[in-house]
Structure formats: structure tokens, C-alpha cells
Design a protein around this motif. Structure first.
Motif, PDB file in Angstrom:
ATOM      1  N   LEU A  43       0.866  -1.172   0.000  1.00 38.86           N
ATOM      2  CA  LEU A  43       0.000   0.000   0.000  1.00 38.86           C
ATOM      3  C   LEU A  43       0.901   1.220   0.000  1.00 38.86           C
ATOM      4  O   LEU A  43       1.809   1.317   0.819  1.00 38.86           O
ATOM      5  CB  LEU A  43      -0.899   0.026   1.240  1.00 38.86           C
ATOM      6  N   ILE A  44       0.635   2.162  -0.896  1.00 42.38           N
ATOM      7  CA  ILE A  44       1.507   3.331  -1.000  1.00 42.38           C
ATOM      8  C   ILE A  44       0.713   4.616  -0.869  1.00 42.38           C
ATOM      9  O   ILE A  44      -0.381   4.755  -1.413  1.00 42.38           O
ATOM     10  CB  ILE A  44       2.300   3.316  -2.334  1.00 42.38           C
ATOM     11  N   MET A  45       1.294   5.528  -0.110  1.00 44.27           N
ATOM     12  CA  MET A  45       0.762   6.886   0.027  1.00 44.27           C
ATOM     13  C   MET A  45       1.899   7.864  -0.224  1.00 44.27           C
ATOM     14  O   MET A  45       2.941   7.773   0.405  1.00 44.27           O
ATOM     15  CB  MET A  45       0.184   7.111   1.424  1.00 44.27           C
ATOM     16  N   ARG A  46       1.666   8.806  -1.126  1.00 40.39           N
ATOM     17  CA  ARG A  46       2.654   9.837  -1.417  1.00 40.39           C
ATOM     18  C   ARG A  46       2.076  11.167  -0.924  1.00 40.39           C
ATOM     19  O   ARG A  46       1.029  11.592  -1.379  1.00 40.39           O
ATOM     20  CB  ARG A  46       2.961   9.901  -2.910  1.00 40.39           C
ATOM     21  N   GLN A  47       2.773  11.827   0.041  1.00 40.61           N
ATOM     22  CA  GLN A  47       2.183  12.976   0.705  1.00 40.61           C
ATOM     23  C   GLN A  47       3.207  14.049   1.065  1.00 40.61           C
ATOM     24  O   GLN A  47       4.399  13.766   1.131  1.00 40.61           O
ATOM     25  CB  GLN A  47       1.431  12.495   1.945  1.00 40.61           C
ATOM     26  N   PRO A  48       2.737  15.302   1.277  1.00 41.13           N
ATOM     27  CA  PRO A  48       3.666  16.412   1.525  1.00 41.13           C
ATOM     28  C   PRO A  48       3.785  16.848   2.978  1.00 41.13           C
ATOM     29  O   PRO A  48       4.373  17.885   3.248  1.00 41.13           O
ATOM     30  CB  PRO A  48       3.022  17.539   0.699  1.00 41.13           C
ATOM     31  N   TYR A  49       3.250  16.081   3.921  1.00 42.52           N
ATOM     32  CA  TYR A  49       3.160  16.558   5.300  1.00 42.52           C
ATOM     33  C   TYR A  49       4.078  15.842   6.284  1.00 42.52           C
ATOM     34  O   TYR A  49       3.998  16.098   7.479  1.00 42.52           O
ATOM     35  CB  TYR A  49       1.714  16.441   5.791  1.00 42.52           C
ATOM     36  N   LEU A 169      -0.918  28.381   4.481  1.00 41.92           N
ATOM     37  CA  LEU A 169       0.028  28.706   5.547  1.00 41.92           C
ATOM     38  C   LEU A 169       0.644  27.454   6.157  1.00 41.92           C
ATOM     39  O   LEU A 169       1.798  27.489   6.621  1.00 41.92           O
ATOM     40  CB  LEU A 169      -0.669  29.534   6.623  1.00 41.92           C
ATOM     41  N   GLN A 170      -0.093  26.350   6.172  1.00 41.21           N
ATOM     42  CA  GLN A 170       0.496  25.099   6.642  1.00 41.21           C
ATOM     43  C   GLN A 170       1.688  24.702   5.769  1.00 41.21           C
ATOM     44  O   GLN A 170       2.758  24.332   6.276  1.00 41.21           O
ATOM     45  CB  GLN A 170      -0.549  23.986   6.638  1.00 41.21           C
TER      46      GLN A 170
END
Length: 534
Positions: A43-49, A169-170
Motif C-alpha cells: 500500500l503506497i501513500m505519497r504525501q507532503p506533510y 500557511l500550513q
């Protein structure tokens, strides 16, 4: 090579690993492995946080998925977390997603099968790839969309003020942290904690992230730009098994419904669930729903049968799951607005008439010193179900109420209101709500909201306008009444229209003009546009 290893966890272990892209950028991923001997489906998740967070604001931790027999890969996208390169938003993801999938399949711990998951930004990263890229075996995008204007930043041309500014802003704070600008990070954080971001947010975005998506979208909306990016998922990906999750109070719901229709058009057989959810607060059972989907398509658990339908909708008033009911819909039905001119003062003056012609004129004054507030719905800081009583009692809100219903009225679709509107200034907003009033007339429950922004000389010209409301499914009981409310603001969900061409839409300020809005009700019409043709 492996760069870090954890102590053994109850059901899994994790390691960090780096992918070097063909352009030299390094993407860092954290990989959780089940205990025992692999290989396993991934399972893959690509995220910026930050991969450590792994979207646990809405999802179970990767440890939980790993305990179910999945290799879980959470990757920092380009320019975020510990990945190198410059973060440029959605435009970078097709190139990076394609190489990431090839890399994950090559891992010795992976058996070659891949499922993707994630919401919001992480939802769109699942759908973008270079043409010719082999798709995941299944996809589960949630709370996302492909149109940067209509699914990500604006309603009726009006920028999502509270959501857009705070999200921008985050990302800006992450940028300051990355370059070790502690002063900048503290300035941004303080603005979010004391709510000054609602006024100072654009200046902070211009100062700390002028090339960021949110700031660009804000400027585009203020400039009435026609140049908006619409991302196009590959047809081969849309034909894969796909589970789509949306919420009635999530701002990206229109995007999820659009992806559903794109999948059908591409020849896919998508599964769609729209539940009682905001962007960050989902319904119980949503995690199990995704787990069963992945087990079925990645672990060959063909014995898992879904108890829900492929199209599963939460009814806002019965509080029950159901399918679509197209046979109940009557596309020829409509409602009209009528008033003798006192719809802002007298609750019984403005009426909503079924299958009858409306009429009259209502003069509505928007005062930017005390703008009509937003409540509930899919935008603003308090999204969700809400009682509109205190807002509808304001004299800058026009209300139109039906007689008590003689029988149950079923609503499924996107309400569309048409009426002639103009103002005395070069700019105005229409902020509308559709609500149900209970039999005792003690509560006004907001079901859907809609927005329209008009800027420039066009605002002063009498013209027939169309205001699209957010989708809904609801049964209105016999004895209840339907209500339409119309205001000139919905602060802070939507920034204040200044009523002139010289200043941008923003927080209430001295450059904002008192605006008189004229509602011509002859020929007004409220209809439902169907969500699904099934």
C-alpha cells in the motif's frame, strides 16, 4: 539502501529507504513491513506533510495496515519532508508517481501488487502518472479532485478564504522549517492560533510562499483568471478497481463525484461512498471499508463480499445509508421565490412556491462592517451540520420558506437557483443556503450551501444569475418546510467582496463598500441537477 531501522513493534517493523529519481532528486520513504516472511502486497501513500504522520489525522496508522499483511510505503513528495528538490505542487506528481510505482514493485519485500491510498493532496497523487505507466492494482482516493478551481479553491468564482488561507500557511510553515527560518515559522503559527491569518494570511503567503499553490489560486480568483489547471488521470488507471470516499461537508466532494463519472466513462466500475464527513472527521467504519477493498483486490480474499452497494450514500435526514434513487427524481419539478419586499425582515413574507411562478423584488444590503457569517456546510472553520436560526434572523439575510410539506419530499442532486440579480457597486457576492425547518418550527437545519461572486461592471447590470449549491441526499418529512436563504457574505468561509475593481476580495476593511443587492424574483427557479444517472 536502507537508512534507518526501528526497534521491533508489536505487529511490524519500519525502515526508511531512498529512491533516486532519474533527474537526481531523492525521495525518502518510510516502509512498514508485516512480521513474518514476505513478500507482501504494498500500500503506497505519497504525501507532503511528513511520512511520520502518515495521514493519521484521518487514517489508521501504517502499523495497523501492516498487521493485516500489507507492506506500507509512506513517501515524502519532492521538496517536502526529507525528500530533496523543490516543491511545486500537483505539476510534479505525474513524473514522480510513475517512477515511485516502478521502484515499489522492485522492492524484494513487495510481491508486485500495489494499492494506493490517501486523501486530499494524497488522493490526487494516486491519479497522476506519465502516459504508459502501469497502474496500481487498485486505488482508493478520498476527499480530492482534479480541477484546481472548482475542486480545490473556489465556489462560484469565490475563493475558499478560511480553508485556502490556512492550508496555504500550513505548507508555507513547512517551507520555513525546511530552511530553518524559525522566526517565519513562529509568525505563521501565531497567526493560526490567534486567528489573525484571516486578515494577514495573504501577506504571510506573499512573504513566505509566493510561488505556493494557495497564493497563486487566490490571485487567480481575484483576477478572474480563465487559466486554471485541470489534471487528467490516465484512462487505464480509471479502469482499475477504484474506491472513492467523499463527505457531504468536504470541500472536495464535487471532485470525488467527477472522478467517479470519469471512471465510468473510461469503462471502469468504481465504488463510491459519500458519508457524514468533513475533510478531517470521517464516519466510523471507513477504515474497515478500505481494508476490505484492499484485501479483496490485493490478497485475493474473494470470499469478502461487500454488504454495501457500489454507490453508497448517507441520507442527511434519515441518517441511514442508501443507494441512488433516480426513479424518485422529477427533473421537471421546480420551486420559485416570491416576496412583497420584506423577506429580510418578516420571516413569513418570503415564500418558496412549488410549481408556481414567483415574483416581487427584495433589496438586500451587505454591510462589510458586520458581514453575514458562515456556519456549517463544506467551507469555513465549523464545517458540518448546523442550525441556521440566528443567521436567518439577521436583517441582511433574505429568507424564502415553503408551506409545510403535504408528503415526504426526496432530494438527491445539486440544487441550482436561477434569478435576476444586480447591485449598485462593481462587485457583489451571493451566499445561499438550503435548509429544512422542523415540524415544530424550532430548528432550521442547513443542508447545502452555494456561492457566486460577480466582479466588475457586470455586477451593476441586471442579469439572470445561476448559483450552484453543494450536492445533497435528504428526505424531508411531511410537515417540515424547505427554506432558501440569501446573503451578501459568508465570512470567514468566503472573503469579503469589496464592491469595486481597485481592491482584492479579502478580510473586512475600510476599502470595502456597502453594497445594495437587488433580487428580482420574477422567473426565479430552484431545481435539482441529478448527481448520478444510474
Amino acid at each position: 539502501m536502507w537508512t534507518k531501522s526501528s526497534n521491533p513493534l508489536p505487529n511490524s517493523i519500519y525502515k526508511d529507504k531512498t529512491l533516486i529519481l532519474s533527474d537526481g532528486v531523492s525521495l525518502k520513504a518510510r516502509i512498514w513491513s508485516p512480521k513474518g516472511k514476505g513478500p507482501w502486497p504494498a500500500l503506497i501513500m505519497r504525501q507532503p506533510y511528513g511520512r511520520e504522520i502518515a495521514s493519521t489525522v484521518t487514517y489508521n496508522h501504517p502499523i495497523w495496515f501492516a498487521s493485516q499483511g500489507f507492506l506500507v510505503v509512506i513517501q515524502d513528495v519532492r521538496g517536502q519532508g526529507d525528500s530533496t528538490g523543490n516543491f511545486s505542487g500537483f505539476s510534479q506528481e505525474a513524473f514522480d508517481t510513475s517512477q515511485t510505482l516502478e521502484w515499489v514493485r522492485s522492492l524484494p519485500e513487495c510481491n508486485g501488487k500495489i494499492g494506493s491510498y490517501g486523501f486530499s493532496y494524497q488522493g490526487l497523487t494516486q491519479l497522476l502518472a506519465i502516459p504508459g505507466t502501469d497502474p496500481p492494482d487498485c486505488l482508493a482516493p478520498a476527499m480530492t479532485g482534479v480541477n484546481e478551481q472548482d475542486h480545490w479553491s473556489c465556489d462560484g468564482g469565490a475563493f475558499w478564504w478560511d480553508i485556502g488561507i490556512s492550508w496555504g500557511l500550513q505548507l508555507a510553515a513547512q517551507k520555513t522549517k525546511r530552511v530553518q527560518d524559525i522566526k517565519g515559522w513562529n509568525e505563521i503559527r501565531t497567526s493560526l492560533e490567534n486567528n489573525s491569518y484571516l486578515r494577514d494570511g495573504p501577506e504571510l503567503l506573499a512573504k513566505y510562499d509566493p510561488q505556493g499553490m494557495a497564493f497563486k489560486w487566490l490571485n487567480k480568483s481575484n483576477n478572474c483568471s480563465k487559466n486554471w489547471e485541470i489534471h487528467k488521470p490516465l484512462g487505464t488507471w480509471l479502469r482499475q478497481p477504484i474506491l472513492l470516499i467523499g463527505g457531504w461537508w468536504d470541500p472536495h466532494l464535487r471532485g470525488i463525484i467527477d472522478i467517479y463519472h470519469q471512471s465510468l466513462k473510461a469503462g471502469g466500475d468504481p465504488e463510491l461512498h459519500i458519508g457524514p464527513a468533513t475533510h478531517l472527521k470521517w464516519w466510523e467504519g471507513s477504515q474497515k471499508l478500505q481494508l476490505e477493498f484492499f484485501k479483496r483486490h490485493l490478497q485475493s480474499h474473494k470470499d469478502i463480499t461487500f454488504t454495501s452497494k457500489k454507490l453508497n450514500l448517507w441520507n442527511l435526514t434519515t441518517k441511514k445509508w442508501q443507494g441512488s434513487k433516480p426513479s424518485i427524481k422529477n427533473d421537471d419539478s421546480y420551486w420559485s421565490l416570491k416576496s412583497s419586499g420584506e423577506a429580510c425582515i418578516e420571516s413569513k413574507d418570503g415564500t418558496l412556491l412549488a410549481h408556481s411562478e414567483g415574483g416581487g423584488t427584495v433589496t438586500l444590503v451587505h454591510d462589510p462592517w458586520r458581514p453575514a457569517p458562515s456556519i456549517g456546510g463544506h467551507l469555513g472553520p465549523n464545517s458540518g451540520e448546523a442550525d441556521r436560526t440566528f443567521i436567518d434572523n439577521r436583517t441582511d439575510v433574505a429568507t424564502f420558506t415553503s408551506s409545510p410539506l403535504m408528503e415526504t419530499l426526496y432530494l438527491e442532486g445539486s440544487p441550482l437557483l436561477e434569478l435576476e440579480v444586480y447591485s449598485d457597486q462593481k462587485g457583489f457576492d451571493l451566499c445561499t443556503a438550503l435548509s429544512v425547518i422542523d415540524q415544530e418550527k424550532t430548528q432550521i437545519t442547513q443542508l447545502s450551501t452555494g456561492f457566486l461572486r460577480v466582479l466588475g461592471d457586470e455586477a451593476k447590470k441586471p442579469s439572470r444569475r445561476k448559483i450552484s449549491f453543494f450536492p445533497l441526499v435528504a428526505d424531508l418529512k411531511e410537515g417540515t418546510s424547505l427554506r432558501i436563504s440569501i446573503a451578501g457574505a459568508a465570512w470567514p468561509a468566503i472573503g469579503i467582496n469589496p464592491g469595486n475593481n481597485e481592491h482584492p476580495c479579502a478580510a473586512p476593511g475600510p476599502n470595502c463598500l456597502v453594497t445594495t443587492i437587488y433580487l428580482k424574483l420574477n422567473g426565479s427557479k430552484l431545481q435539482l441537477s441529478p448527481l448520478f444517472n444510474v
